[in-house]
Design a protein around this motif. Structure first.
Motif, PDB file in Angstrom:
ATOM      1  N   LEU A 236       4.190   3.721  12.312  1.00 29.43           N
ATOM      2  CA  LEU A 236       4.072   5.062  11.289  1.00 29.43           C
ATOM      3  C   LEU A 236       3.892   6.290  12.240  1.00 29.43           C
ATOM      4  O   LEU A 236       3.236   6.045  13.340  1.00 29.43           O
TER       5      LEU A 236
ATOM      6  N   ASP B 233       3.322  10.688  11.214  1.00 30.84           N
ATOM      7  CA  ASP B 233       2.692  11.484  10.218  1.00 30.84           C
ATOM      8  C   ASP B 233       3.751  12.961  10.023  1.00 30.84           C
ATOM      9  O   ASP B 233       3.465  13.756   9.684  1.00 30.84           O
TER      10      ASP B 233
ATOM     11  N   SER C 260       3.323  10.193   5.371  1.00 29.24           N
ATOM     12  CA  SER C 260       3.706   9.100   6.446  1.00 29.24           C
ATOM     13  C   SER C 260       5.065   8.577   6.562  1.00 29.24           C
ATOM     14  O   SER C 260       5.743   8.877   5.528  1.00 29.24           O
TER      15      SER C 260
ATOM     16  N   LEU D  45       7.799   5.810   8.195  1.00 33.57           N
ATOM     17  CA  LEU D  45       7.781   4.530   8.850  1.00 33.57           C
ATOM     18  C   LEU D  45       9.307   4.427   9.539  1.00 33.57           C
ATOM     19  O   LEU D  45      10.240   4.862   9.105  1.00 33.57           O
TER      20      LEU D  45
ATOM     21  N   THR E  53       3.926  -1.418   0.478  1.00 31.01           N
ATOM     22  CA  THR E  53       2.763  -1.730   1.101  1.00 31.01           C
ATOM     23  C   THR E  53       2.897  -3.140   1.219  1.00 31.01           C
ATOM     24  O   THR E  53       3.110  -3.393   2.550  1.00 31.01           O
TER      25      THR E  53
ATOM     26  N   ASP F 201       1.024   0.794   5.288  1.00 24.38           N
ATOM     27  CA  ASP F 201       1.315   2.235   4.809  1.00 24.38           C
ATOM     28  C   ASP F 201       0.862   2.177   3.524  1.00 24.38           C
ATOM     29  O   ASP F 201       1.479   1.816   2.567  1.00 24.38           O
TER      30      ASP F 201
ATOM     31  N   ALA G 206       3.511   3.907   1.243  1.00 20.99           N
ATOM     32  CA  ALA G 206       4.929   3.378   0.812  1.00 20.99           C
ATOM     33  C   ALA G 206       5.175   3.027  -0.456  1.00 20.99           C
ATOM     34  O   ALA G 206       4.236   2.456  -1.199  1.00 20.99           O
TER      35      ALA G 206
END
Length: 391
Positions: free
Chosen positions: A71, A73, A94, A96, A138, A151, A154
């Motif tokens: 991850l 930011d 965030s 991914l 997640t 995350d 997510a």
């Protein structure tokens, strides 16, 4: 964890450093487009929308970090007041990243679809609704990375304050879709459970009620999200029958003049990797009041890798085709227009000019605004304005 864009070779890097290819052309009465860069330096820009005040919102999925997956930011949504190229606010999210092909840059997923009400908020601030959907889920990320990546953003639906950008979580769509595909694994045994929310639509239904719909590119579902955050599956988008992976991948939702939902599909593998000449993507017509397992109908066919869609104020359906032109194209990407009453007619704009387009929205000036470089690594994306003489 199935990411939406499994790009290979040059497709993953072709847009690096490229914002707009070719010279801009003056618009004429026949509808020859004129292109101009509005905002540049964006990190994988995907969703774009305008609210009733003319504010433009742009979602950036972000950039990758080090290692095979993780991850950063670097995801963001920014708001641009009409006529401004500097954001009035930017809210971070965030991002991914996941490496599926060591020879290509990692896939990056984060903030994806954006939608705003196009009317009703000029006088009342609380009537302005801006919605964001983020990728994956997640539980899906935890399972795919054996617990290494967690995350909590997510697959979430967020409401964004149009004045400040403050984000409020409204629903955990990804986890609900992941649970749906676990319970219905027979629909896609080789791939389920899976979830990757990607497209969102907020609109006003009968009697002025606000309704929110999400297209899940991993679960292949269209869901309505209730005020309590629950996801009601209204349709499962059928997988293709001749493709190598049977993976239609719905990516966008637009509301038609008839009040029904129109859903575009990516069909990445069938369009690019099994020797077919493109044209394998569809647009499905979905009843917003239906319930799974009601089967949606095909409204239009012959498109290539649809990633974004909208209807303009004249009833034309517009879609971005991220990889139109195929794997050998120097600058893949295109935009297609389909008249609502003639879904067998297609007019293409932007081939060889709009590189890897992500999404599309009509601005208050009637021009179309397209995010480009949407799957390019780094900060090589942009928003491009496309104006026509008549359309």
């Amino acid at each position: 964890m199935r990411t939406t864009f499994r790009t290979r070779g040059p497709l993953a890097v072709v847009a690096a450093g490229v914002l707009l290819v070719g010279a801009a052309q003056a618009a004429d009465a026949r509808g020859t487009p004129r292109f101009s860069v509005v905002v540049s330096g964006l990190a994988a820009p995907r969703g774009i929308t305008f609210d009733a005040r003319g504010t433009m919102y742009v979602a950036e999925s972000g950039v990758a970090g080090s290692g095979e997956n993780g991850l950063t930011d670097t995801g963001a949504v920014s708001a641009y007041r009409w006529g401004h190229t500097v954001p009035s606010w930017t809210t971070g999210f965030s991002s991914l990243y996941s490496t599926e092909d060591p020879s290509a840059p990692p896939d990056v997923l984060g903030p994806e679809g954006l939608s705003a009400l196009s009317h009703g908020c000029r006088m009342r601030h609380d009537a302005c609704r801006v919605r964001l959907i983020t990728s994956e889920s997640t539980p899906g990320i935890l399972a795919a990375t054996h617990g290494a990546v967690d995350d909590p953003q997510a697959g979430r639906l967020f409401g964004l304050d149009p004045r400040s950008g403050h984000a409020t979580e409204l629903a955990d769509v990804g986890s609900q879709s992941y649970a749906f595909t676990t319970a219905n694994q027979a629909l896609f045994p080789s791939d389920f459970p899976d979830s990757n929310p990607f497209g969102v639509l907020v609109t006003r239904g009968r009697h002025g009620a606000v309704r929110t719909f999400v297209a899940d590119a991993g679960a292949n579902t269209i869901s309505e999200i209730g005020r309590d955050g629950s996801a009601r599956v209204i349709a499962y988008i059928p997988n293709e029958t001749g493709g190598a992976m049977r993976d239609a991948t719905p990516t966008c939702i637009a509301e038609g003049p008839d009040g029904w939902l129109y859903v575009g599909t990516l069909d990445l593998v069938s369009n690019l990797f099994i020797g077919l000449p493109g044209g394998q993507s569809h647009v499905y017509r979905v009843n917003p009041d239906a319930n799974f397992p009601t089967v949606p109908s095909v409204w239009a066919s012959g498109l290539t890798t649809v990633t974004g869609c909208t209807f303009d104020d004249r009833g034309n359906f517009w879609a971005t085709e991220m990889f139109a032109g195929g794997a050998d194209a120097a600058t893949p990407g295109d935009v297609v227009r389909i008249p609502f009453r003639h879904p067998d007619q297609q007019t293409h704009y932007g081939a060889g000019t709009l590189v890897l387009p992500g999404s599309i929205a009509q601005g208050p000036d009637d021009a179309l605004y397209v995010t480009v470089g949407s799957s390019a690594p780094g900060r090589n994306g942009a928003v491009v304005r496309m104006s026509l003489g008549r359309h």
